[in-house]
Design a protein around this motif. Sequence first.
Motif, PDB file in Angstrom:
ATOM      1  N   ILE A  50      49.067  31.446  34.374  1.00  0.00           N
ATOM      2  CA  ILE A  50      49.329  32.646  35.183  1.00  0.00           C
ATOM      3  C   ILE A  50      48.481  33.813  34.696  1.00  0.00           C
ATOM      4  CG2 ILE A  50      51.091  34.388  35.701  1.00  0.00           C
ATOM      5  CD1 ILE A  50      53.164  32.116  35.737  1.00  0.00           C
ATOM      6  N   LEU A  51      48.426  33.977  33.374  1.00  0.00           N
ATOM      7  CA  LEU A  51      47.672  35.112  32.824  1.00  0.00           C
ATOM      8  C   LEU A  51      46.161  34.921  33.040  1.00  0.00           C
ATOM      9  CD1 LEU A  51      48.784  37.647  31.621  1.00  0.00           C
ATOM     10  CD2 LEU A  51      48.427  36.735  29.339  1.00  0.00           C
ATOM     11  N   LEU A  52      45.702  33.670  32.969  1.00  0.00           N
ATOM     12  CA  LEU A  52      44.279  33.411  33.232  1.00  0.00           C
ATOM     13  C   LEU A  52      43.946  33.722  34.694  1.00  0.00           C
ATOM     14  CD1 LEU A  52      43.724  30.085  31.238  1.00  0.00           C
ATOM     15  CD2 LEU A  52      42.829  32.353  30.673  1.00  0.00           C
ATOM     16  N   THR A  53      44.884  33.376  35.587  1.00  0.00           N
ATOM     17  CA  THR A  53      44.680  33.680  37.017  1.00  0.00           C
ATOM     18  C   THR A  53      44.601  35.197  37.217  1.00  0.00           C
ATOM     19  OG1 THR A  53      45.920  31.695  37.592  1.00  0.00           O
ATOM     20  CG2 THR A  53      45.635  33.330  39.333  1.00  0.00           C
ATOM     21  N   SER A  54      45.501  35.896  36.532  1.00  0.00           N
ATOM     22  CA  SER A  54      45.492  37.355  36.619  1.00  0.00           C
ATOM     23  C   SER A  54      44.182  37.928  36.080  1.00  0.00           C
ATOM     24  CB  SER A  54      46.682  37.906  35.830  1.00  0.00           C
ATOM     25  OG  SER A  54      46.694  39.294  35.893  1.00  0.00           O
ATOM     26  N   GLY A  55      43.730  37.377  34.942  1.00  0.00           N
ATOM     27  CA  GLY A  55      42.477  37.847  34.346  1.00  0.00           C
ATOM     28  C   GLY A  55      41.288  37.596  35.254  1.00  0.00           C
ATOM     29  N   TRP A  56      41.320  36.460  35.928  1.00  0.00           N
ATOM     30  CA  TRP A  56      40.239  36.134  36.866  1.00  0.00           C
ATOM     31  C   TRP A  56      40.194  37.162  38.007  1.00  0.00           C
ATOM     32  CZ3 TRP A  56      41.474  32.884  41.559  1.00  0.00           C
ATOM     33  CH2 TRP A  56      40.344  32.701  42.354  1.00  0.00           C
ATOM     34  N   GLN A  57      41.347  37.483  38.557  1.00  0.00           N
ATOM     35  CA  GLN A  57      41.384  38.472  39.634  1.00  0.00           C
ATOM     36  C   GLN A  57      40.958  39.862  39.135  1.00  0.00           C
ATOM     37  OE1 GLN A  57      42.118  38.155  43.176  1.00  0.00           O
ATOM     38  NE2 GLN A  57      41.348  36.215  42.390  1.00  0.00           N
ATOM     39  N   ALA A  58      41.348  40.179  37.907  1.00  0.00           N
ATOM     40  CA  ALA A  58      40.932  41.469  37.330  1.00  0.00           C
ATOM     41  C   ALA A  58      39.411  41.497  37.166  1.00  0.00           C
ATOM     42  CB  ALA A  58      41.617  41.682  35.986  1.00  0.00           C
ATOM     43  N   ALA A  59      38.838  40.357  36.757  1.00  0.00           N
ATOM     44  CA  ALA A  59      37.371  40.296  36.601  1.00  0.00           C
ATOM     45  C   ALA A  59      36.681  40.442  37.946  1.00  0.00           C
ATOM     46  CB  ALA A  59      36.986  38.977  35.930  1.00  0.00           C
ATOM     47  N   VAL A  60      37.255  39.821  38.979  1.00  0.00           N
ATOM     48  CA  VAL A  60      36.692  39.955  40.335  1.00  0.00           C
ATOM     49  C   VAL A  60      36.706  41.429  40.758  1.00  0.00           C
ATOM     50  CG1 VAL A  60      37.114  39.423  42.781  1.00  0.00           C
ATOM     51  CG2 VAL A  60      37.255  37.603  41.061  1.00  0.00           C
ATOM     52  N   ALA A  61      37.821  42.106  40.458  1.00  0.00           N
ATOM     53  CA  ALA A  61      37.941  43.533  40.812  1.00  0.00           C
ATOM     54  C   ALA A  61      36.900  44.365  40.070  1.00  0.00           C
ATOM     55  CB  ALA A  61      39.350  44.031  40.478  1.00  0.00           C
ATOM     56  N   ALA A  62      36.689  44.041  38.795  1.00  0.00           N
ATOM     57  CA  ALA A  62      35.759  44.844  37.984  1.00  0.00           C
ATOM     58  C   ALA A  62      34.321  44.682  38.444  1.00  0.00           C
ATOM     59  CB  ALA A  62      35.886  44.446  36.519  1.00  0.00           C
ATOM     60  N   ARG A  63      33.980  43.501  38.982  1.00  0.00           N
ATOM     61  CA  ARG A  63      32.594  43.268  39.408  1.00  0.00           C
ATOM     62  C   ARG A  63      32.256  44.001  40.690  1.00  0.00           C
ATOM     63  NH1 ARG A  63      33.632  41.408  35.415  1.00  0.00           N
ATOM     64  NH2 ARG A  63      32.573  39.843  34.159  1.00  0.00           N
ATOM     65  N   ASP A  64      33.280  44.260  41.513  1.00  0.00           N
ATOM     66  CA  ASP A  64      33.029  44.944  42.778  1.00  0.00           C
ATOM     67  C   ASP A  64      34.125  45.995  43.009  1.00  0.00           C
ATOM     68  OD1 ASP A  64      32.175  45.756  45.207  1.00  0.00           O
ATOM     69  OD2 ASP A  64      32.321  43.803  46.201  1.00  0.00           O
ATOM     70  N   PRO A  65      34.032  47.120  42.289  1.00  0.00           N
ATOM     71  CA  PRO A  65      35.102  48.123  42.358  1.00  0.00           C
ATOM     72  C   PRO A  65      35.339  48.670  43.765  1.00  0.00           C
ATOM     73  CG  PRO A  65      33.638  48.565  40.522  1.00  0.00           C
ATOM     74  CD  PRO A  65      32.986  47.491  41.343  1.00  0.00           C
ATOM     75  N   ASP A  66      34.347  48.541  44.648  1.00  0.00           N
ATOM     76  CA  ASP A  66      34.541  49.032  46.017  1.00  0.00           C
ATOM     77  C   ASP A  66      35.527  48.156  46.797  1.00  0.00           C
ATOM     78  OD1 ASP A  66      32.784  51.086  45.546  1.00  0.00           O
ATOM     79  OD2 ASP A  66      31.037  49.884  46.147  1.00  0.00           O
ATOM     80  N   PHE A  80      46.660  41.279  43.277  1.00  0.00           N
ATOM     81  CA  PHE A  80      46.944  39.896  42.861  1.00  0.00           C
ATOM     82  C   PHE A  80      47.064  39.807  41.332  1.00  0.00           C
ATOM     83  CE2 PHE A  80      44.812  38.603  46.997  1.00  0.00           C
ATOM     84  CZ  PHE A  80      46.030  38.312  47.610  1.00  0.00           C
ATOM     85  N   ALA A  81      46.191  40.538  40.636  1.00  0.00           N
ATOM     86  CA  ALA A  81      46.243  40.524  39.161  1.00  0.00           C
ATOM     87  C   ALA A  81      47.582  41.072  38.680  1.00  0.00           C
ATOM     88  CB  ALA A  81      45.088  41.352  38.590  1.00  0.00           C
ATOM     89  N   ALA A  82      48.039  42.152  39.304  1.00  0.00           N
ATOM     90  CA  ALA A  82      49.316  42.759  38.906  1.00  0.00           C
ATOM     91  C   ALA A  82      50.479  41.826  39.223  1.00  0.00           C
ATOM     92  CB  ALA A  82      49.505  44.096  39.616  1.00  0.00           C
ATOM     93  N   HIS A 133      37.348  49.707  35.529  1.00  0.00           N
ATOM     94  CA  HIS A 133      36.702  49.201  34.309  1.00  0.00           C
ATOM     95  C   HIS A 133      37.646  49.314  33.121  1.00  0.00           C
ATOM     96  CE1 HIS A 133      33.692  48.355  31.309  1.00  0.00           C
ATOM     97  NE2 HIS A 133      33.798  49.559  30.786  1.00  0.00           N
ATOM     98  N   LEU A 134      38.327  50.446  33.010  1.00  0.00           N
ATOM     99  CA  LEU A 134      39.227  50.693  31.875  1.00  0.00           C
ATOM    100  C   LEU A 134      40.394  49.710  31.857  1.00  0.00           C
ATOM    101  CD1 LEU A 134      39.972  52.751  29.545  1.00  0.00           C
ATOM    102  CD2 LEU A 134      41.435  53.830  31.231  1.00  0.00           C
ATOM    103  N   ILE A 135      41.113  49.633  32.975  1.00  0.00           N
ATOM    104  CA  ILE A 135      42.332  48.811  32.958  1.00  0.00           C
ATOM    105  C   ILE A 135      41.998  47.322  32.914  1.00  0.00           C
ATOM    106  CG2 ILE A 135      42.669  48.747  35.497  1.00  0.00           C
ATOM    107  CD1 ILE A 135      45.355  48.807  32.695  1.00  0.00           C
ATOM    108  N   THR A 136      40.908  46.898  33.554  1.00  0.00           N
ATOM    109  CA  THR A 136      40.597  45.456  33.518  1.00  0.00           C
ATOM    110  C   THR A 136      40.137  45.033  32.114  1.00  0.00           C
ATOM    111  OG1 THR A 136      38.377  45.855  34.372  1.00  0.00           O
ATOM    112  CG2 THR A 136      40.052  45.229  35.975  1.00  0.00           C
ATOM    113  N   THR A 137      39.416  45.911  31.422  1.00  0.00           N
ATOM    114  CA  THR A 137      39.003  45.563  30.049  1.00  0.00           C
ATOM    115  C   THR A 137      40.233  45.441  29.150  1.00  0.00           C
ATOM    116  OG1 THR A 137      36.904  46.704  30.373  1.00  0.00           O
ATOM    117  CG2 THR A 137      37.536  46.246  28.111  1.00  0.00           C
TER     118      THR A 137
END
Lengths: 180, 86
Positions: free
Chosen positions: A67-83, A91-93, A157-161
């Motif tokens: 579950i946490l890896l799935t969340s991390g993956w979605q957070a990484a997707v968000a960080a790559r395209d903040p728009d 989904f990460a939350a 960037h801050l919260i996903t890191t």
Amino acid sequence: MLNDDGHAAAGGEGEGDLLLWILVWSELAAFGVLLAAFLIRSLFEPEAVLLAKAQLSPGLAALNTMILLTSGWQAAVAARDPDKARWPLVFAALAGLAFVVVKLHEYAGEIGFTGDAAVASFFELYFLITGFHLLHVLFGALVIVVVAVRPSRANVHLITTLWHAVDLIWIVMFPVIYLV
Amino acid sequence: MLMQRLLMRSYIALLAMAGLGAALAALAGRHTLAVALILALAFAKGRLVLLDFMGLRGRGRGMAAACLAWCGLLLAFAFGRFLLVP
């Protein structure tokens, strides 16, 4: 320098990262000390630790890892395209909150062991370490929801890191506490 | 698009490693080789999270190395404890 939304441009992928990494390392240091204490304690009470570990639910912990890896993956997707970060952040939350639910379910089956003198010292440290991590997940998930409402490059960037740091801590904590 | 594919690939690798680690622990129990593999898998997962999810691949090499050292030290400590008190 501000972007179109009036937020700090390109956030923190530069000089602004200093405070972010200080925050990350404060987490790593705190959990490093706690996990080291757990390992040292288990050196002196090996039988009690084996007995206590037999009461844990590594299956649920493994599920929580996924579950946490799935969340991390979605957070990484968000960080790559903040728009386009809003839905990946949501989904990460949600995955973070699912982690909390599974962990509380796990705790419900374990809380009774704190009264057992043979394993009480193990469970004291276990609840301290995993509970502290659980609070980080809960608080982090809530902050992600807030950022998702109005995502800016710097905040994403801050919260996903920080979220990945919480993820990293669990990746180390899982085998140390449950498996080895 | 390329970045999304890379993230997806890392995510699948992470899930596979997490599943493999849990399966090893369930099937091989406290065999020394199994424990070493479980800890090595945890290190590999940490590396992927740092490099791909945190985005430290190709930049921030010092920070990635420091964070990996944090993982490695704790996992090595866990392995040492296991060898001392199996």
